[in-house]
Design a protein around this motif. Sequence first.
Motif, mmCIF file in Angstrom:
data_model
loop_
_atom_site.group_PDB
_atom_site.id
_atom_site.type_symbol
_atom_site.label_atom_id
_atom_site.label_comp_id
_atom_site.label_asym_id
_atom_site.label_seq_id
_atom_site.Cartn_x
_atom_site.Cartn_y
_atom_site.Cartn_z
ATOM 1 N N PHE A 105 -14.224 -78.512 -62.178
ATOM 2 C CA PHE A 105 -13.712 -77.516 -61.231
ATOM 3 C C PHE A 105 -12.218 -77.274 -61.372
ATOM 4 O O PHE A 105 -11.765 -76.145 -61.287
ATOM 5 C CB PHE A 105 -13.990 -77.964 -59.798
ATOM 6 N N TYR A 106 -11.481 -78.339 -61.572
ATOM 7 C CA TYR A 106 -10.031 -78.182 -61.543
ATOM 8 C C TYR A 106 -9.397 -78.199 -62.933
ATOM 9 O O TYR A 106 -8.613 -77.319 -63.261
ATOM 10 C CB TYR A 106 -9.402 -79.271 -60.676
ATOM 11 N N HIS A 107 -9.732 -79.196 -63.769
ATOM 12 C CA HIS A 107 -9.070 -79.347 -65.064
ATOM 13 C C HIS A 107 -9.804 -78.673 -66.214
ATOM 14 O O HIS A 107 -9.267 -78.588 -67.308
ATOM 15 C CB HIS A 107 -8.909 -80.835 -65.411
ATOM 16 N N GLY A 108 -11.016 -78.233 -66.006
ATOM 17 C CA GLY A 108 -11.835 -77.706 -67.099
ATOM 18 C C GLY A 108 -11.260 -76.458 -67.751
ATOM 19 O O GLY A 108 -10.282 -75.863 -67.282
ATOM 20 N N PRO A 137 -1.945 -74.925 -59.100
ATOM 21 C CA PRO A 137 -2.219 -75.975 -58.117
ATOM 22 C C PRO A 137 -2.261 -75.467 -56.671
ATOM 23 O O PRO A 137 -3.101 -75.889 -55.883
ATOM 24 C CB PRO A 137 -1.076 -76.967 -58.306
ATOM 25 N N PHE A 138 -1.359 -74.549 -56.318
ATOM 26 C CA PHE A 138 -1.331 -74.078 -54.935
ATOM 27 C C PHE A 138 -2.577 -73.269 -54.590
ATOM 28 O O PHE A 138 -3.221 -73.506 -53.564
ATOM 29 C CB PHE A 138 -0.073 -73.237 -54.668
ATOM 30 N N GLY A 139 -2.927 -72.314 -55.421
ATOM 31 C CA GLY A 139 -4.113 -71.488 -55.164
ATOM 32 C C GLY A 139 -5.391 -72.308 -55.173
ATOM 33 O O GLY A 139 -6.288 -72.100 -54.355
ATOM 34 N N SER A 140 -5.462 -73.262 -56.104
ATOM 35 C CA SER A 140 -6.649 -74.129 -56.176
ATOM 36 C C SER A 140 -6.780 -74.967 -54.916
ATOM 37 O O SER A 140 -7.865 -75.082 -54.339
ATOM 38 C CB SER A 140 -6.550 -75.053 -57.384
#
Length: 196
Positions: free
Chosen positions: A147-150, A160-163
């Motif tokens: 979800f995040y690093h892929g 980072p902020f939008g996520s």
Amino acid sequence: MPKSETSNSNEGPSFQAPRYRPNWLAALVCFFLGAYLLVALVAYDPAQSPDDHVPAPTAKNPAGYVGAWVTAKLLKGVGASAWVVPVFLLWMLYLALKSPKQVTNARAIAMGLAILASSGLAAMFVDEKWSSGWFPHGPGGIIGLSFYHGKWGLRGALGPFGSGLILGTVYAGTLLFIFFRDIGGEMEKMLTNFGA
């Protein structure tokens, strides 16, 4: 003698709301799975993982081989979010006994979304190469990494902020849906109390 405003002498409502019986099957299943996973998670040690210790694990879990295997898979898959799985199951147990009308598929789907969002949030706090014995794929597990690093993850698309904003909003919204019966009524109560 003054005339009464109504001819009805009954002080209460004219009908009783239907009373739902406890959903015993859902309660028993949630109790078994929630208690079993909670014991397996509390007593888990990485030395109990059947996948990492080929001939036999060096330590035993009180929940047995299956408990150690399921815990290892949960920690690899969703990371620290594995701890909310027994909490959600025990909450469903409470609902199945107290107000069985609220044990719905929508609440179960919201629980799944909360686990996915919290995995993504947990993955935000460490580098994608970080791992430990407890969390072989980081605190977000494989799901959080994806979800995040892929390659198509949120970090590259939204930063980072939008996520954090999206994942935090989804997580908070699903928790509100899971733990409160009427979200609008609860918000109205909070605003009324704040105004007073």
